[in-house]
Design a protein around this motif. Structure first.
Motif: not given
Length: 282
Positions: A17-26, A31-41
């Protein structure tokens, strides 16, 4: 944020729900090609909402793959729910980029593993920008100016309604729904500027040179050089990404080809997928 051996990063405590987190995620995905978000469920609406924050999802063209309540969510499952088949089993057992047979490449793929087998699980990835960099000078010269044609023909899954249909009739229907598409074999990534070799063992049918002549040997050499032919040794690293139920796995669909690892045991397996167009790359 923790780098992984080989490729990608693992992220703990991500706030969807964080705009800052989502922008950084994209930014991190490109940059790193793969992102694994732990424990989102995340539940289905929450998972789809995260996809919408990264881009514009599109429902898969075959309804059999749709989640019954949210058609933009693609379901891979080998079990029934309440006596009803939801999704399609054992998807993606070949090298491909999601929807590579569609006219416009998709930018980002998200998957949410819901039920994960105990053996033979995960997804294999190859970075096709690094693969292009690693081609010999001679291969780079030969591929320059060529175009690749992609089609779903080879791996279209036969539906129950297709039993006893003539194969020519089925192929005609496939081509009518998803006509073969042609694009440059090497293109510039709209978000990173990298040169990417855009082809796959699963969906690329042919390569054509500037004179309009098909080059089947070139296609085979490129698939071999990029590690997509199992019987041919190669120098390109293949990354195995593992995950747990409740994680969310996100990758750069324009750069990576992938192949699902499926268990041959009767263990249940369920995952959701959302694939999006990033408006910033339109």
């Amino acid at each position: 944020m923790t780098p992984q051996p080989g490729m990608g990063v693992v992220v703990e405590n991500f706030d969807a729900d964080s705009t800052e987190d989502v922008q950084l995620l994209k930014k991190t995905v490109y940059r790193d090609k793969i992102v694994l978000l732990r424990g989102q469920d995340l539940d289905v609406p929450g998972f789809l909402a995260l996809g919408r924050r990264l881009g514009t999802p599109e429902a898969y063209y075959e309804p059999a793959y749709h989640h019954p309540d949210h058609h933009e969510v693609f379901v891979s499952a080998n079990v029934e729910e309440n006596g009803q088949r939801i999704g399609v089993p054992k998807t993606g057992r070949f090298w491909h980029s999601d929807y590579q047979f569609m006219p416009r490449p998709f930018d980002i793929t998200l998957t949410s593993p819901r039920v994960v087998p105990t053996k033979n699980r995960g997804t294999l990835f190859i970075d096709m920008a690094k693969a292009y960099e690693g081609l010999s000078h001679e291969l780079k010269q030969r591929v320059e100016g060529t175009s690749a044609t992609h089609t779903v023909r080879r791996y279209f899954k036969i539906r129950p309604s297709d039993v006893y249909r003539p194969i020519c009739e089925l192929v005609a229907e496939v081509d009518a729904k998803t006509p073969p598409v042609t694009a440059p074999t090497v293109y510039e990534h709209p978000h990173t500027g990298e040169r990417v070799l855009y082809l796959s063992e699963g969906f690329t049918e042919s390569i054509t040179d500037a004179a309009g002549q098909q080059q089947p040997e070139l296609l085979r050499e490129l698939l071999a050089a990029t590690g997509q032919l199992d019987d041919v040794p190669n120098e390109v690293p293949v990354h195995l990404q593992t995950f747990e139920a409740g994680d969310v796995l996100i990758w750069d669909n324009r750069t990576l080809v992938h192949r699902a690892v499926h268990t041959d045991t009767p263990e249940p397996a369920i995952s959701w997928r959302v694939t999006v167009h990033d408006p910033a790359g339109a």
